[in-house]
Design a protein around this motif. Structure first.
Motif, PDB file in Angstrom:
ATOM      1  N   ASP A 196      33.307  35.206 -34.168  1.00  0.00           N
ATOM      2  CA  ASP A 196      32.071  35.915 -34.451  1.00  0.00           C
ATOM      3  C   ASP A 196      32.459  37.316 -34.910  1.00  0.00           C
ATOM      4  OD1 ASP A 196      29.390  36.237 -34.395  1.00  0.00           O
ATOM      5  OD2 ASP A 196      29.252  36.610 -32.240  1.00  0.00           O
ATOM      6  N   TYR A 197      32.586  37.527 -36.213  1.00  0.00           N
ATOM      7  CA  TYR A 197      33.095  38.826 -36.653  1.00  0.00           C
ATOM      8  C   TYR A 197      32.471  39.233 -37.986  1.00  0.00           C
ATOM      9  CZ  TYR A 197      36.291  42.661 -37.533  1.00  0.00           C
ATOM     10  OH  TYR A 197      36.810  43.907 -37.760  1.00  0.00           O
ATOM     11  N   PRO A 198      31.928  40.465 -38.049  1.00  0.00           N
ATOM     12  CA  PRO A 198      31.275  40.915 -39.286  1.00  0.00           C
ATOM     13  C   PRO A 198      32.282  41.374 -40.325  1.00  0.00           C
ATOM     14  CG  PRO A 198      31.111  42.622 -37.625  1.00  0.00           C
ATOM     15  CD  PRO A 198      31.843  41.473 -36.978  1.00  0.00           C
ATOM     16  N   TRP A 199      33.034  40.461 -40.864  1.00  0.00           N
ATOM     17  CA  TRP A 199      34.052  40.810 -41.866  1.00  0.00           C
ATOM     18  C   TRP A 199      33.375  41.280 -43.136  1.00  0.00           C
ATOM     19  CZ3 TRP A 199      33.961  37.976 -46.383  1.00  0.00           C
ATOM     20  CH2 TRP A 199      33.277  36.750 -46.335  1.00  0.00           C
ATOM     21  N   SER A 200      34.085  42.115 -43.897  1.00  0.00           N
ATOM     22  CA  SER A 200      33.493  42.516 -45.169  1.00  0.00           C
ATOM     23  C   SER A 200      34.400  42.130 -46.323  1.00  0.00           C
ATOM     24  CB  SER A 200      33.154  44.006 -45.193  1.00  0.00           C
ATOM     25  OG  SER A 200      34.105  44.748 -44.502  1.00  0.00           O
ATOM     26  N   ASP A 201      33.737  42.010 -47.455  1.00  0.00           N
ATOM     27  CA  ASP A 201      34.343  41.454 -48.652  1.00  0.00           C
ATOM     28  C   ASP A 201      35.595  42.208 -49.092  1.00  0.00           C
ATOM     29  OD1 ASP A 201      34.125  39.441 -50.511  1.00  0.00           O
ATOM     30  OD2 ASP A 201      33.227  40.767 -52.004  1.00  0.00           O
TER      31      ASP A 201
ATOM     32  N   GLY B 174      29.380  38.427 -47.157  1.00  0.00           N
ATOM     33  CA  GLY B 174      29.879  38.352 -45.779  1.00  0.00           C
ATOM     34  C   GLY B 174      29.635  39.624 -44.994  1.00  0.00           C
ATOM     35  N   GLY B 175      29.067  39.500 -43.843  1.00  0.00           N
ATOM     36  CA  GLY B 175      28.971  40.583 -42.874  1.00  0.00           C
ATOM     37  C   GLY B 175      28.137  41.773 -43.308  1.00  0.00           C
TER      38      GLY B 175
ATOM     39  N   ILE C  71      34.400  34.950 -49.259  1.00  0.00           N
ATOM     40  CA  ILE C  71      33.754  33.701 -48.854  1.00  0.00           C
ATOM     41  C   ILE C  71      34.574  32.523 -49.371  1.00  0.00           C
ATOM     42  CG2 ILE C  71      31.737  32.245 -49.283  1.00  0.00           C
ATOM     43  CD1 ILE C  71      30.142  34.283 -48.293  1.00  0.00           C
TER      44      ILE C  71
ATOM     45  N   HIS D  86      23.551  39.781 -41.082  1.00  0.00           N
ATOM     46  CA  HIS D  86      24.745  40.384 -40.489  1.00  0.00           C
ATOM     47  C   HIS D  86      25.786  39.387 -40.044  1.00  0.00           C
ATOM     48  CE1 HIS D  86      23.884  44.537 -40.690  1.00  0.00           C
ATOM     49  NE2 HIS D  86      22.707  44.399 -40.138  1.00  0.00           N
ATOM     50  N   GLY D  87      25.344  38.202 -39.675  1.00  0.00           N
ATOM     51  CA  GLY D  87      26.307  37.296 -39.066  1.00  0.00           C
ATOM     52  C   GLY D  87      26.592  37.774 -37.665  1.00  0.00           C
ATOM     53  N   GLY D  88      27.743  37.381 -37.116  1.00  0.00           N
ATOM     54  CA  GLY D  88      28.020  37.687 -35.710  1.00  0.00           C
ATOM     55  C   GLY D  88      28.827  38.944 -35.522  1.00  0.00           C
TER      56      GLY D  88
ATOM     57  N   PRO E  30      29.611  34.000 -43.925  1.00  0.00           N
ATOM     58  CA  PRO E  30      29.070  35.285 -43.480  1.00  0.00           C
ATOM     59  C   PRO E  30      29.128  35.453 -41.965  1.00  0.00           C
ATOM     60  CG  PRO E  30      27.694  34.364 -45.177  1.00  0.00           C
ATOM     61  CD  PRO E  30      28.718  33.307 -44.855  1.00  0.00           C
ATOM     62  N   GLY E  31      29.825  36.503 -41.515  1.00  0.00           N
ATOM     63  CA  GLY E  31      29.889  36.816 -40.094  1.00  0.00           C
ATOM     64  C   GLY E  31      30.768  35.908 -39.269  1.00  0.00           C
TER      65      GLY E  31
END
Ligand SMILES: [Cu+2]
Lengths: 333, 438
Positions: free
Chosen positions: B148-153, A28-29, B178, A34-36, B101-102
């Motif tokens: 719409d957000y670049p979250w991280s694990d 993720g991300g 995820i 990158h995604g959004g 993702p994202g």
């Protein structure tokens, strides 16, 4: 016991599965795709507020200096008169978000009053709001013109009016705001404006603009702000960059009237600026790209952009920036 | 023991005529109604006063009066209350969070009385672009917001929804991972988890049966008390967990769901118990099936509890909170072994077949699989609250069943050692629950 150990192994494999899944190509991300959201904060679907319904536009406020109605007094001095009306008004502070504001002349921030050192000033304050208010000016003036409760005329009740009269001193960048309790709420609802006293000899010619840093506590609970802005609307200058010219002197009258947060800041990208705290000296205090201001502090920033392009500016408190206090200079030939 | 079980089963048996008695009592006045009738006939000219109105006319008349009064109240009474002033009451519950993702996807339901318009959203104090939620959300309807957000694990997030009135409604994501897709692989994992925490430990606990068989007389009673302790702990635990979930979701009544679920399970299990009794009525005198019946009821109660437990674990897995490690599952396993002991306690002096024992284990353990599957796929706090309520009601019913047999014969008191057994059950559960404290 052996069974339990086997169970533990099985369980470990089972439990680590989701993390391993996430750590793969589609992480993720942070991964390759990158995604959004990586281009920074924004409102839903890139929407903007309805400036027409609000009755003001941050781009207009930027260079809107209200010189008042002038006349010459018998002693030869300039008499400058303004009329300011307090109105309760719902304002769209972010697309689709309505804030029950208390405004001066129907806008946030209120008008930018501008005069010259030594002028005689008369500010007629009309309270058309449902709440008691005053106008309190920073600067030097008699006690009964201070616009605080219990001194001089004191509180101006709904439906009443009062004329504040005093001389313009000292030169510099000041502000005015309502001073009725609960003070924090009266300010946070939007009752403030910029008050500029030019030095007699003037300042070098420049592309001048005013930026009032403030915020909106939309939950009205006095616990911080949900939106941060300069000149009324969050992200306004992201959507409509401020246009300036290469090489031309740009003068920003920067005021911090943010409520519920102790400090605000201003950071400029790709450039440095001369900073004049409170604007009371004609000699800059420092050459910098970031300054900070506590509540009520203000100063003049002077800069020239050597090259064309888009240059960001924002609060260097990233939280404020991502909640609305950021914008662009678009430098053109 | 046998006499005690006897006296226990005898109790309800003695009570059974009770309802019939009351039926007769209520029948009394009905007959009395007919009774006075002849009297006017017999008597003097007062007969005209007692003209008998047909029942349906009376019913219609009463309904009409009630309708009229309600109508009048609606017309005039409503005006008594002032128009509701002040800001609208906006409440949203996030029913499902899906991370890809994202993108953070929230399914929200309006659980307040007024329409809610989510105008803007910020995540960890940064405004984000999102799609969905264009129109004001009407009461009880749902919408899905895709942020719409670049979250991280593994990172925690607070999603703040800013409504059109400026209210902020927050939703917490404890640790972003995820969301596993609900495919065969996922359901396979859920079945495995359910088996690990449900069936296996319960069956392991039932291995204590031969040990229990060596026990005689009062020690069996003490063991039953231990079961009650285990169950009491589970009930309290479920109330707390259910209330927590209900508070976080607050959907469809919140804590009320736990209470309703508990009441429902209690009544249904009471019915099941009656049914089992009637089926074993013939054998009851010899008390051949009494112990088995009790064991089954305990198994059902624990099964409902394990279903709720499975649900929590399944939904925790779906939102990535199980990344805490294998210790959690081991904790549940150790914790649930005690439940197996509780199930076989009433069987100490019986010789149930292996198949029957396996059946009991499945009744108590298999619902964990069902719970895990539902939890992983649906992940709905309202459902979880109901399931916890079911568990509480089931346990309460079982405890009510067991308690009379723990009393000293002919008294309403408990032996100190029985009380000790109860306390030991609670302590055991508390101590082993520390392994799975999540
Ligand atoms: Cu005020």
């Amino acid at each position: 016991m052996a069974g339990s150990a086997g169970l533990a192994l099985g369980a470990r494999e089972l439990l680590q599965a989701p993390s391993a899944h996430a750590a793969g190509a589609e992480r993720g991300g942070a991964g390759a795709s990158h995604g959004g959201g990586v281009n920074g904060p924004m409102f839903a679907q890139g929407a903007t507020v309805d400036y027409e319904a609000n009755g003001f536009n941050p781009t207009d406020i930027l260079r809107d200096f209200d010189l008042g109605r002038t006349s010459t007094m018998p002693d030869g001095r300039t008499l400058r008169e303004w009329s300011i009306t307090a109105v309760d008004k719902e304002i769209e502070v972010a697309p689709g978000v309505v804030f029950p504001a208390w405004t001066l002349n129907g806008r946030i921030p209120g008008p930018t009053l501008r005069c010259t050192e030594g002028d005689r000033l008369r500010v007629r304050f009309v309270n058309a709001s449902e709440h008691p208010h005053t106008l309190h000016f920073h600067g030097i003036h008699p006690a009964d013109m201070d616009g605080v409760p219990m001194v001089g005329r004191g509180v101006i009740s709904p439906g009443e009016e009062f004329v504040y009269e005093f001389d313009a001193e000292p030169f510099g960048l000041h502000l005015f705001h309502c001073h009725v309790g609960p003070l924090a709420e009266h300010i946070a609802r939007g009752m403030y404006g910029t008050f500029i006293i030019d030095p007699k000899q003037g300042r070098p010619p420049a592309d001048e603009m005013v930026m009032v840093q403030h915020g909106y506590n939309t939950t009205l609970d006095a616990q911080g702000n949900q939106l941060y802005a300069v000149n009324g609307i969050p992200f306004a200058y992201m959507n409509e960059p401020i246009r300036v010219r290469v090489g031309e002197l740009v003068r920003v009258y920067l005021v911090n009237i943010l409520e519920y947060d102790p400090i605000n800041s201003f950071h400029l990208h790709g450039n440095f600026f001369n900073y004049y705290p409170t604007g009371t000296s004609l000699t800059p205090a420092e050459l910098t790209d970031t300054i900070m201001q506590a509540q009520g502090q203000r100063g003049i920033c002077e800069m020239r952009f050597p090259t064309e392009g888009m240059f960001m500016f924002h609060a260097h408190k990233s939280e404020f920036a991502e909640l609305g206090w950021m914008g662009f200079f678009e430098v053109t030939p | 023991m046998t006499e005690r079980t006897d006296s226990k089963t005898a109790g309800p048996q003695d009570r059974e005529p009770g309802p019939r008695d009351t039926e007769q009592v209520t029948a009394g006045p009905a007959e009395a109604d007919d009774g006075p009738q002849p009297r006017p006939h017999d008597g003097n000219g007062t007969a005209g006063r007692a003209v008998r109105v047909p029942l349906w006319v009376l019913g219609v008349a009463v309904t009409a009066v009630i309708g009229l009064v309600l109508g009048l109240l609606a017309v005039f009474g409503a005006g008594t209350l002032p128009e509701r002033a002040g800001p609208p009451i906006e409440e949203l519950a996030v029913e499902r969070t899906v991370l890809s993702p994202g993108v953070i996807e929230l399914t929200v339901r309006n659980i307040g009385s007024d329409p809610v318009q989510v105008s803007q959203v910020f995540v960890n104090d940064a405004y984000v672009g999102f799609t969905g939620g264009g129109e004001p959300l009407q009461r009880l309807s749902t919408t899905t917001l895709a942020l719409d957000y670049p979250w991280s694990d593994g990172t925690p997030y607070i999603v703040s929804m800013l409504t059109s009135t400026g209210l902020v409604i927050e939703h917490e994501i404890a640790a972003a991972v995820i969301t596993p897709p609900a495919d065969a692989d996922f359901f396979g994992r859920m079945v495995l988890i359910g088996t690990y925490i449900g069936i296996i430990p319960v069956l392991l606990g039932m291995l204590f049966l031969p040990v229990l068989r060596q026990a005689r007389g009062r020690s069996v009673k003490i063991l039953l008390a231990l079961s009650v302790g285990v169950l009491a702990f589970l009930a309290v635990d479920a109330i707390i967990e259910g209330a927590e979930l209900a508070a976080s979701g607050a959907v469809f009544g919140g804590v009320l769901l736990v209470v309703l679920g508990a009441g429902f399970a209690y009544l249904v299990l009471m019915g099941v118990d009656r049914w089992l009794r009637s089926r074993t009525a013939a054998a009851r005198r010899h008390d051949a099936a009494g112990g088995m019946r009790l064991a089954l009821l305990i198994a059902i109660g624990i099964g409902l509890h394990n279903m709720a437990e499975g649900l929590v674990i399944g939904s925790a897995y779906a939102v990535g909170e199980l990344a805490l490690g294998a210790a959690l599952i081991i904790g549940f396993v150790i914790n649930n072994v005690t439940e197996g002991v509780a199930i076989v306690a009433p069987l100490a002096d019986r010789r149930p077949g292996w198949l029957a024992l396996l059946g009991l284990g499945l009744v108590a353990g298999a619902p964990a699989i069902l719970g895990a599957v539902i939890g992983g796929a649906v992940n709905n706090p309202a459902l979880a609250a109901v399931l916890f309520g079911l568990g509480v009601g089931a346990i309460a019913q079982v405890v009510v069943q067991i308690l009379p047999s723990l009393r000293e014969p002919g008294t309403r008191t408990f032996d100190a050692r029985v009380v000790g057994g109860f306390a030991l059950g609670v302590l055991l559960m508390y101590a082993t629950s520390l392994f799975s404290a999540a």
